[in-house]
Scaffold this motif. Structure first.
Motif, PDB file in Angstrom:
ATOM      1  N   GLN A 115     -10.601  -7.656   5.837  1.00 35.43           N
ATOM      2  CA  GLN A 115     -11.333  -6.400   6.044  1.00 35.43           C
ATOM      3  C   GLN A 115     -10.344  -5.310   6.431  1.00 35.43           C
ATOM      4  OE1 GLN A 115     -14.291  -6.382   9.196  1.00 35.43           O
ATOM      5  NE2 GLN A 115     -15.563  -4.963   8.039  1.00 35.43           N
ATOM      6  N   VAL A 116     -10.544  -4.132   5.863  1.00 33.08           N
ATOM      7  CA  VAL A 116      -9.622  -3.012   6.050  1.00 33.08           C
ATOM      8  C   VAL A 116     -10.367  -1.830   6.657  1.00 33.08           C
ATOM      9  CG1 VAL A 116      -8.107  -1.395   4.838  1.00 33.08           C
ATOM     10  CG2 VAL A 116      -8.219  -3.759   4.104  1.00 33.08           C
ATOM     11  N   ALA A 146      -6.983   3.182  -3.874  1.00 42.03           N
ATOM     12  CA  ALA A 146      -6.930   1.717  -3.876  1.00 42.03           C
ATOM     13  C   ALA A 146      -6.260   1.161  -5.123  1.00 42.03           C
ATOM     14  CB  ALA A 146      -8.338   1.146  -3.740  1.00 42.03           C
ATOM     15  N   GLN A 147      -5.680   2.016  -5.931  1.00 38.49           N
ATOM     16  CA  GLN A 147      -4.988   1.565  -7.139  1.00 38.49           C
ATOM     17  C   GLN A 147      -3.554   1.182  -6.787  1.00 38.49           C
ATOM     18  OE1 GLN A 147      -6.757   1.261 -10.013  1.00 38.49           O
ATOM     19  NE2 GLN A 147      -8.474   1.924  -8.755  1.00 38.49           N
ATOM     20  N   ILE A 148      -3.412   0.056  -6.090  1.00 34.25           N
ATOM     21  CA  ILE A 148      -2.099  -0.406  -5.648  1.00 34.25           C
ATOM     22  C   ILE A 148      -1.831  -1.789  -6.213  1.00 34.25           C
ATOM     23  CG2 ILE A 148      -2.103   0.987  -3.542  1.00 34.25           C
ATOM     24  CD1 ILE A 148      -2.916  -1.525  -1.989  1.00 34.25           C
ATOM     25  N   ASP A 149      -0.558  -2.176  -6.223  1.00 38.30           N
ATOM     26  CA  ASP A 149      -0.167  -3.479  -6.748  1.00 38.30           C
ATOM     27  C   ASP A 149      -0.354  -4.548  -5.689  1.00 38.30           C
ATOM     28  OD1 ASP A 149       0.643  -2.439  -9.208  1.00 38.30           O
ATOM     29  OD2 ASP A 149       2.666  -2.009  -8.471  1.00 38.30           O
ATOM     30  N   ALA A 150      -0.698  -5.743  -6.146  1.00 36.69           N
ATOM     31  CA  ALA A 150      -0.784  -6.895  -5.254  1.00 36.69           C
ATOM     32  C   ALA A 150       0.629  -7.332  -4.887  1.00 36.69           C
ATOM     33  CB  ALA A 150      -1.523  -8.043  -5.946  1.00 36.69           C
ATOM     34  N   VAL A 151       0.760  -7.950  -3.732  1.00 35.07           N
ATOM     35  CA  VAL A 151       2.052  -8.446  -3.285  1.00 35.07           C
ATOM     36  C   VAL A 151       2.230  -9.862  -3.813  1.00 35.07           C
ATOM     37  CG1 VAL A 151       3.442  -9.048  -1.266  1.00 35.07           C
ATOM     38  CG2 VAL A 151       2.021  -6.999  -1.234  1.00 35.07           C
ATOM     39  N   SER A 152       3.363 -10.114  -4.461  1.00 34.42           N
ATOM     40  CA  SER A 152       3.656 -11.434  -4.996  1.00 34.42           C
ATOM     41  C   SER A 152       3.712 -12.458  -3.867  1.00 34.42           C
ATOM     42  CB  SER A 152       5.001 -11.406  -5.731  1.00 34.42           C
ATOM     43  OG  SER A 152       5.329 -12.682  -6.219  1.00 34.42           O
ATOM     44  N   THR A 202      -4.858 -12.501  -0.508  1.00 30.78           N
ATOM     45  CA  THR A 202      -4.908 -11.493   0.553  1.00 30.78           C
ATOM     46  C   THR A 202      -4.867 -10.100  -0.048  1.00 30.78           C
ATOM     47  OG1 THR A 202      -3.850 -13.008   2.103  1.00 30.78           O
ATOM     48  CG2 THR A 202      -3.765 -10.664   2.646  1.00 30.78           C
ATOM     49  N   SER A 203      -4.005  -9.893  -1.041  1.00 34.49           N
ATOM     50  CA  SER A 203      -3.890  -8.578  -1.683  1.00 34.49           C
ATOM     51  C   SER A 203      -5.196  -8.177  -2.355  1.00 34.49           C
ATOM     52  CB  SER A 203      -2.762  -8.586  -2.717  1.00 34.49           C
ATOM     53  OG  SER A 203      -1.520  -8.809  -2.121  1.00 34.49           O
ATOM     54  N   GLU A 204      -5.801  -9.121  -3.082  1.00 34.67           N
ATOM     55  CA  GLU A 204      -7.051  -8.799  -3.772  1.00 34.67           C
ATOM     56  C   GLU A 204      -8.167  -8.472  -2.780  1.00 34.67           C
ATOM     57  OE1 GLU A 204      -7.739 -12.127  -6.362  1.00 34.67           O
ATOM     58  OE2 GLU A 204      -6.218 -11.450  -7.796  1.00 34.67           O
ATOM     59  N   GLY A 205      -8.254  -9.231  -1.692  1.00 34.63           N
ATOM     60  CA  GLY A 205      -9.253  -8.941  -0.666  1.00 34.63           C
ATOM     61  C   GLY A 205      -9.000  -7.596  -0.010  1.00 34.63           C
ATOM     62  N   ILE A 208      -7.431  -4.981  -1.319  1.00 30.62           N
ATOM     63  CA  ILE A 208      -7.725  -3.900  -2.266  1.00 30.62           C
ATOM     64  C   ILE A 208      -9.235  -3.693  -2.399  1.00 30.62           C
ATOM     65  CG2 ILE A 208      -7.569  -3.238  -4.702  1.00 30.62           C
ATOM     66  CD1 ILE A 208      -4.751  -4.637  -4.672  1.00 30.62           C
ATOM     67  N   GLN A 209     -10.000  -4.784  -2.466  1.00 27.35           N
ATOM     68  CA  GLN A 209     -11.455  -4.661  -2.586  1.00 27.35           C
ATOM     69  C   GLN A 209     -12.067  -4.036  -1.330  1.00 27.35           C
ATOM     70  OE1 GLN A 209     -13.251  -8.398  -3.700  1.00 27.35           O
ATOM     71  NE2 GLN A 209     -11.776  -8.720  -5.347  1.00 27.35           N
ATOM     72  N   SER A 210     -11.600  -4.450  -0.157  1.00 24.59           N
ATOM     73  CA  SER A 210     -12.117  -3.884   1.091  1.00 24.59           C
ATOM     74  C   SER A 210     -11.713  -2.410   1.221  1.00 24.59           C
ATOM     75  CB  SER A 210     -11.604  -4.684   2.291  1.00 24.59           C
ATOM     76  OG  SER A 210     -12.128  -4.175   3.486  1.00 24.59           O
ATOM     77  N   LEU A 211     -10.491  -2.109   0.824  1.00 18.32           N
ATOM     78  CA  LEU A 211     -10.013  -0.719   0.834  1.00 18.32           C
ATOM     79  C   LEU A 211     -10.870   0.147  -0.069  1.00 18.32           C
ATOM     80  CD1 LEU A 211      -7.893   1.476   1.513  1.00 18.32           C
ATOM     81  CD2 LEU A 211      -6.498   0.560  -0.360  1.00 18.32           C
ATOM     82  N   GLN A 212     -11.168  -0.337  -1.274  1.00 16.67           N
ATOM     83  CA  GLN A 212     -11.989   0.436  -2.195  1.00 16.67           C
ATOM     84  C   GLN A 212     -13.383   0.680  -1.630  1.00 16.67           C
ATOM     85  OE1 GLN A 212     -11.004   1.865  -5.353  1.00 16.67           O
ATOM     86  NE2 GLN A 212     -12.846   2.971  -4.709  1.00 16.67           N
ATOM     87  N   SER A 213     -13.954  -0.339  -0.973  1.00 18.66           N
ATOM     88  CA  SER A 213     -15.296  -0.148  -0.385  1.00 18.66           C
ATOM     89  C   SER A 213     -15.259   0.875   0.742  1.00 18.66           C
ATOM     90  CB  SER A 213     -15.886  -1.477   0.081  1.00 18.66           C
ATOM     91  OG  SER A 213     -15.278  -1.925   1.255  1.00 18.66           O
ATOM     92  N   ALA A 214     -14.170   0.877   1.527  1.00 16.01           N
ATOM     93  CA  ALA A 214     -14.043   1.874   2.600  1.00 16.01           C
ATOM     94  C   ALA A 214     -13.917   3.280   2.008  1.00 16.01           C
ATOM     95  CB  ALA A 214     -12.831   1.556   3.481  1.00 16.01           C
ATOM     96  N   LEU A 215     -13.129   3.416   0.953  1.00 13.45           N
ATOM     97  CA  LEU A 215     -12.971   4.727   0.312  1.00 13.45           C
ATOM     98  C   LEU A 215     -14.267   5.179  -0.345  1.00 13.45           C
ATOM     99  CD1 LEU A 215      -9.380   4.322  -1.198  1.00 13.45           C
ATOM    100  CD2 LEU A 215     -10.057   5.564   0.869  1.00 13.45           C
ATOM    101  N   ASP A 216     -15.021   4.235  -0.897  1.00 16.56           N
ATOM    102  CA  ASP A 216     -16.331   4.573  -1.466  1.00 16.56           C
ATOM    103  C   ASP A 216     -17.273   5.089  -0.375  1.00 16.56           C
ATOM    104  OD1 ASP A 216     -15.428   3.805  -3.963  1.00 16.56           O
ATOM    105  OD2 ASP A 216     -16.457   1.855  -3.942  1.00 16.56           O
ATOM    106  N   LYS A 217     -17.272   4.438   0.760  1.00 14.65           N
ATOM    107  CA  LYS A 217     -18.109   4.894   1.884  1.00 14.65           C
ATOM    108  C   LYS A 217     -17.708   6.282   2.347  1.00 14.65           C
ATOM    109  CE  LYS A 217     -19.137   0.422   4.051  1.00 14.65           C
ATOM    110  NZ  LYS A 217     -18.904  -0.398   5.243  1.00 14.65           N
ATOM    111  N   ALA A 218     -16.403   6.557   2.313  1.00 12.95           N
ATOM    112  CA  ALA A 218     -15.898   7.855   2.760  1.00 12.95           C
ATOM    113  C   ALA A 218     -16.098   8.933   1.695  1.00 12.95           C
ATOM    114  CB  ALA A 218     -14.419   7.740   3.112  1.00 12.95           C
ATOM    115  N   GLY A 219     -16.470   8.535   0.493  1.00  4.25           N
ATOM    116  CA  GLY A 219     -16.671   9.520  -0.574  1.00  4.25           C
ATOM    117  C   GLY A 219     -15.373   9.976  -1.200  1.00  4.25           C
ATOM    118  N   LYS A 220     -14.332   9.177  -1.109  1.00  2.00           N
ATOM    119  CA  LYS A 220     -13.031   9.556  -1.702  1.00  2.00           C
ATOM    120  C   LYS A 220     -12.836   8.828  -2.991  1.00  2.00           C
ATOM    121  CE  LYS A 220      -8.096   9.561  -0.735  1.00  2.00           C
ATOM    122  NZ  LYS A 220      -7.595  10.725  -1.209  1.00  2.00           N
TER     123      LYS A 220
END
Length: 165
Positions: A91-92, A137-143, A148-151, A153-165
């Protein structure tokens, strides 16, 4: 016939060695550079609590009233959805000031075993830095930290969606 068998055995041995090569060890030296970025992120975090107080909006409104124009500096902290990954929840939380991402913090990460913590210590500072650079949230996953990276990014995108960004 003996040459063909020798060639096949040599090829298989070479492939096994090539496929067992662990690239995350080479990346850990890059993690040291990311750790330096974490230090600056921590400094930014020290400055963040002051604007998150509710008085920042009224201070901005008071300043604007002298000129006849209102300038409002808004700081919002938004928490993304908890994403369940194979190794545990991610969670982010994102802090935005005037629509710009100023701070990203992983508030929930897999931590069942020492390897989880090792991966988090390596990957999360890189993900934080990439988020601050990309401002989305358009970032690369860490090798080596794909789940963890996918989770993240998905949590980050949901936070940005809530913020309207």
């Amino acid at each position: 016939m003996k040459r063909a068998i020798l060639a096949i055995v040599g090829t298989v041995a070479g492939l096994v060695l090539l496929l067992s090569f662990k690239t995350h060890q080479a990346s850990s030296s890059g993690g040291a550079g990311a750790a330096a970025g974490t230090g600056s992120g921590t400094d930014g975090g020290a400055a963040a609590p002051a604007p998150s107080a509710g008085s920042s909006e009224s201070a901005g409104t008071g300043t604007g009233s002298g000129t006849g124009k209102t300038t409002r500096s808004t700081t919002r902290t938004v928490t993304g959805k908890t994403i369940d990954t194979r190794w545990g929840p991610v969670q982010v939380q994102v802090t935005l000031k005037d629509g710009k991402i100023t701070k990203v913090q992983a508030i929930q990460l897999p931590s069942e075993n020492p390897r989880d913590r090792e991966i988090n210590n390596f990957a999360v500072p890189q993900l934080d830095q990439e988020t601050l650079s990309a401002q989305n949230a358009q970032i690369d996953a860490v090798s080596g930290a794909t789940y963890t990276s996918e989770g993240y990014i998905q949590s980050l995108q949901s936070a940005l969606d809530k913020a309207g960004k």
